[in-house]
Design a protein around this motif. Structure first.
Motif, PDB file in Angstrom:
ATOM      1  N   LEU A   7       2.740  -1.698  14.303  1.00  0.00           N
ATOM      2  CA  LEU A   7       1.479  -0.879  14.340  1.00  0.00           C
ATOM      3  C   LEU A   7       1.531  -0.421  13.487  1.00  0.00           C
ATOM      4  CD1 LEU A   7      -0.544  -0.389  16.235  1.00  0.00           C
ATOM      5  CD2 LEU A   7       0.801   1.984  17.129  1.00  0.00           C
ATOM      6  N   TRP A   8       0.201  -0.640  12.715  1.00  0.00           N
ATOM      7  CA  TRP A   8      -0.018  -0.283  11.803  1.00  0.00           C
ATOM      8  C   TRP A   8      -1.320   1.026  11.646  1.00  0.00           C
ATOM      9  CZ3 TRP A   8      -0.392  -1.222   6.064  1.00  0.00           C
ATOM     10  CH2 TRP A   8      -0.688  -0.235   5.131  1.00  0.00           C
ATOM     11  N   LEU A   9      -0.822   2.120  11.832  1.00  0.00           N
ATOM     12  CA  LEU A   9      -0.947   3.857  13.004  1.00  0.00           C
ATOM     13  C   LEU A   9      -2.704   4.337  11.625  1.00  0.00           C
ATOM     14  CD1 LEU A   9      -1.732   5.120  15.780  1.00  0.00           C
ATOM     15  CD2 LEU A   9       0.204   6.032  14.891  1.00  0.00           C
ATOM     16  N   VAL A  65      -0.059  -5.812   2.910  1.00  0.00           N
ATOM     17  CA  VAL A  65       1.928  -5.993   3.903  1.00  0.00           C
ATOM     18  C   VAL A  65       2.076  -6.901   4.540  1.00  0.00           C
ATOM     19  CG1 VAL A  65       2.853  -4.341   5.553  1.00  0.00           C
ATOM     20  CG2 VAL A  65       1.597  -4.081   4.043  1.00  0.00           C
ATOM     21  N   GLU A  66       1.190  -8.039   5.305  1.00  0.00           N
ATOM     22  CA  GLU A  66       0.936  -9.514   5.758  1.00  0.00           C
ATOM     23  C   GLU A  66       1.582 -10.310   5.489  1.00  0.00           C
ATOM     24  OE1 GLU A  66      -1.489  -9.152  10.002  1.00  0.00           O
ATOM     25  OE2 GLU A  66      -2.567  -9.818   7.459  1.00  0.00           O
ATOM     26  N   ALA A  67       1.508 -10.431   3.905  1.00  0.00           N
ATOM     27  CA  ALA A  67       1.281 -11.503   3.088  1.00  0.00           C
ATOM     28  C   ALA A  67       2.963 -11.393   1.925  1.00  0.00           C
ATOM     29  CB  ALA A  67       0.432 -11.315   1.369  1.00  0.00           C
ATOM     30  N   GLU A  68       3.162 -10.051   2.223  1.00  0.00           N
ATOM     31  CA  GLU A  68       4.836  -9.288   1.801  1.00  0.00           C
ATOM     32  C   GLU A  68       5.707  -9.492   2.781  1.00  0.00           C
ATOM     33  OE1 GLU A  68       7.372  -8.437  -1.494  1.00  0.00           O
ATOM     34  OE2 GLU A  68       5.012  -8.483  -1.706  1.00  0.00           O
ATOM     35  N   LEU A  69       5.616  -9.179   4.107  1.00  0.00           N
ATOM     36  CA  LEU A  69       6.283  -9.792   4.648  1.00  0.00           C
ATOM     37  C   LEU A  69       6.395 -11.125   4.689  1.00  0.00           C
ATOM     38  CD1 LEU A  69       4.761  -7.563   7.875  1.00  0.00           C
ATOM     39  CD2 LEU A  69       7.336  -7.464   6.333  1.00  0.00           C
ATOM     40  N   ARG A  70       5.548 -11.884   4.446  1.00  0.00           N
ATOM     41  CA  ARG A  70       5.575 -13.329   4.787  1.00  0.00           C
ATOM     42  C   ARG A  70       6.564 -13.901   2.898  1.00  0.00           C
ATOM     43  NH1 ARG A  70      -0.115 -13.226   6.169  1.00  0.00           N
ATOM     44  NH2 ARG A  70      -0.442 -14.271   4.129  1.00  0.00           N
ATOM     45  N   ALA A  71       6.105 -13.117   2.264  1.00  0.00           N
ATOM     46  CA  ALA A  71       6.896 -13.897   0.876  1.00  0.00           C
ATOM     47  C   ALA A  71       8.980 -13.318   0.914  1.00  0.00           C
ATOM     48  CB  ALA A  71       6.519 -12.924  -0.096  1.00  0.00           C
ATOM     49  N   PRO A  77       4.299 -10.030  13.385  1.00  0.00           N
ATOM     50  CA  PRO A  77       2.683  -9.434  13.364  1.00  0.00           C
ATOM     51  C   PRO A  77       2.200  -8.493  13.026  1.00  0.00           C
ATOM     52  CG  PRO A  77       3.361  -9.459  15.331  1.00  0.00           C
ATOM     53  CD  PRO A  77       4.858 -10.949  14.414  1.00  0.00           C
ATOM     54  N   VAL A  78       0.951  -7.865  12.504  1.00  0.00           N
ATOM     55  CA  VAL A  78       0.793  -6.557  12.437  1.00  0.00           C
ATOM     56  C   VAL A  78      -0.835  -6.234  13.096  1.00  0.00           C
ATOM     57  CG1 VAL A  78       0.186  -4.868  10.862  1.00  0.00           C
ATOM     58  CG2 VAL A  78       1.494  -6.344  10.159  1.00  0.00           C
ATOM     59  N   ARG A 300       2.364  -2.473  -4.526  1.00  0.00           N
ATOM     60  CA  ARG A 300       3.405  -1.855  -5.085  1.00  0.00           C
ATOM     61  C   ARG A 300       3.512  -1.483  -3.784  1.00  0.00           C
ATOM     62  NH1 ARG A 300       3.816   0.790 -10.494  1.00  0.00           N
ATOM     63  NH2 ARG A 300       2.332   0.813  -9.929  1.00  0.00           N
ATOM     64  N   PHE A 301       1.716  -0.980  -2.790  1.00  0.00           N
ATOM     65  CA  PHE A 301       2.377  -0.074  -1.600  1.00  0.00           C
ATOM     66  C   PHE A 301       2.556  -1.003  -0.955  1.00  0.00           C
ATOM     67  CE2 PHE A 301      -0.130   2.004   1.806  1.00  0.00           C
ATOM     68  CZ  PHE A 301       0.269   2.506   1.925  1.00  0.00           C
ATOM     69  N   ALA A 302       2.165  -2.266  -1.211  1.00  0.00           N
ATOM     70  CA  ALA A 302       2.736  -3.099   0.088  1.00  0.00           C
ATOM     71  C   ALA A 302       4.233  -3.237   0.410  1.00  0.00           C
ATOM     72  CB  ALA A 302       2.208  -4.738   0.209  1.00  0.00           C
ATOM     73  N   ARG A 303       4.599  -3.278  -0.666  1.00  0.00           N
ATOM     74  CA  ARG A 303       6.466  -2.792  -0.958  1.00  0.00           C
ATOM     75  C   ARG A 303       6.774  -2.128  -0.590  1.00  0.00           C
ATOM     76  NH1 ARG A 303       5.427  -4.651  -6.654  1.00  0.00           N
ATOM     77  NH2 ARG A 303       6.841  -3.364  -7.454  1.00  0.00           N
ATOM     78  N   LEU A 304       6.091  -1.570  -0.706  1.00  0.00           N
ATOM     79  CA  LEU A 304       6.451   0.251  -0.270  1.00  0.00           C
ATOM     80  C   LEU A 304       6.983  -0.116   1.219  1.00  0.00           C
ATOM     81  CD1 LEU A 304       5.477   3.577  -1.437  1.00  0.00           C
ATOM     82  CD2 LEU A 304       5.937   3.314   1.605  1.00  0.00           C
ATOM     83  N   VAL A 305       5.940  -0.412   1.998  1.00  0.00           N
ATOM     84  CA  VAL A 305       6.053  -0.666   3.365  1.00  0.00           C
ATOM     85  C   VAL A 305       7.006  -1.877   3.955  1.00  0.00           C
ATOM     86  CG1 VAL A 305       4.394  -1.231   5.547  1.00  0.00           C
ATOM     87  CG2 VAL A 305       3.158  -0.406   3.549  1.00  0.00           C
ATOM     88  N   VAL A 306       7.511  -2.573   2.918  1.00  0.00           N
ATOM     89  CA  VAL A 306       8.610  -3.738   3.746  1.00  0.00           C
ATOM     90  C   VAL A 306       9.437  -3.109   3.355  1.00  0.00           C
ATOM     91  CG1 VAL A 306       9.091  -6.029   3.129  1.00  0.00           C
ATOM     92  CG2 VAL A 306       6.507  -5.510   3.477  1.00  0.00           C
TER      93      VAL A 306
END
Length: 347
Positions: A7-9, A65-71, A77-78, A300-306
């Motif tokens: 969940l992105w809050l 972030v969804e793309a990074e999760l898939r990668a 799911p977000v 890099r922010f997406a990578r941080l979240v993952v």
């Protein structure tokens, strides 16, 4: 432990002129803010067509972030939920339950501790689960990330880029100034374990600024505040960025680089308070002005979240650059350790 979703809050913002006043009423409900003050703030939104950029910025960050999760081969799911405007967090949690989500991680769009930056997101989670009256998924909020190496790197590189936008002859003497959202001084004093002297929020902001400045090779810099919204008689964290520009000018400064280290995206308070008010004041004083971008649009922010997600999925180590203990991770909106991130005036 396994998780079914994320969940992105976030805070939320109006997406049309008709949304502006209802949104501001949501934000200030129960705080006794005069109607004329709401009208004044509403004009900031109407300056941008009545649309806050925050929801679109969140959607773009979620897609990254969804793309990074898939990668990275992570199947999560977000979902997207806000505190103050659509899509509301209550609706997002309801959709999660309908979709069969039993346990989910929650990413709050704030890097810091304190009541507004942390505990209020816990309250959002608890409220959304209570609205389900049973059957809500288990929700685990991710930790503070103000000292994560990728967060610091994003800002350090953004500062370097901003510095290069100054006229070449001004770069050597330019002053680096960090900003974050001001809060009431009483709220800052209440945030953090009493044995540590409270002030968790402002201490974390100061540490993030130190880490970014260190990476930029800058030893002397300032930490100031912006976006104050309370009554004049209530002390808030100071100095304000515009007042500080006056002070710098009085001391002979001719250029300033502003880094909004307290924010993860270029939403309205960054665009209005810095790109309009602060930049305009600097221009009036003949000072060169450049503002660093926030990190949400950086890959890099997406990578941080993952990375934060992976701390829970596979026990990955918590990467951090400060001596602050990891904090902010909560279950189902339960408060942090006693004395941490309390609202002002809490016992």
């Amino acid at each position: 432990m396994s998780y079914d979703a994320m969940l992105w809050l976030s805070f939320g913002g109006p997406e049309g002129p008709q949304d502006v006043m209802p949104f501001l009423e949501n934000v200030t409900r129960g705080r006794g803010v005069p109607r004329e003050r709401l009208a004044e703030v509403a004009e900031h939104y109407h300056h941008f067509g009545g649309v806050s950029p925050i929801n679109e910025l969140n959607r773009k960050a979620i897609a990254a972030v969804e793309a990074e999760l898939r990668a990275q081969g992570v199947d999560l799911p977000v979902y997207f939920g806000n505190r103050n405007w659509t899509p509301y967090v209550e609706d997002a949690v309801r959709r999660m339950a309908v979709d069969g989500v039993g346990r989910a991680l929650v990413f709050p769009t704030s890097a810091y501790g304190g009541y507004s930056a942390c505990r209020q997101y816990d309250e959002d989670i608890a409220r959304a689960r209570e609205a389900m009256e049973g059957g809500a998924p288990e929700l685990v909020k991710l930790r503070h990330f103000f000292d994560h190496p990728l967060f610091v790197e994003c800002f350090a590189d953004a500062v370097r880029v901003a510095w290069m936008r100054l006229p070449e002859h001004e770069r050597g003497a330019a002053r680096l100034v960090f900003t974050a959202h001001s809060i009431p001084d009483s709220a800052d004093r209440a945030a953090g374990p009493p044995q540590d002297g409270g002030r968790l929020y402002s201490r974390q902001v100061a540490e993030a600024a130190r880490l970014v400045a260190q990476q930029c090779g800058v030893a002397d810099y300032d930490v100031v505040w912006q976006s104050r919204s309370g009554p004049a008689h209530v002390p808030w964290l100071e100095p304000d960025i515009v007042d500080h520009i006056d002070t710098l000018h009085g001391a002979g400064a001719t250029a300033v680089v502003v880094c909004p280290v307290g924010f993860v995206s270029d939403h309205l308070e960054v665009e209005w308070d810095l790109d309009n008010e602060a930049a305009e004041r600097a221009g009036e004083l003949g000072m060169a002005f450049a503002r660093a971008l926030t990190p949400s649009g950086d890959a890099r922010f997406a990578r941080l979240v993952v990375e934060l997600v992976r701390e829970h999925l596979g026990g990955a180590p918590a990467r951090k650059l400060s001596d602050f203990p990891p904090a902010g991770c909560t279950l189902n909106g339960a408060p942090c350790a006693s004395g941490c991130c309390e609202p002002a005036g809490a016992p």
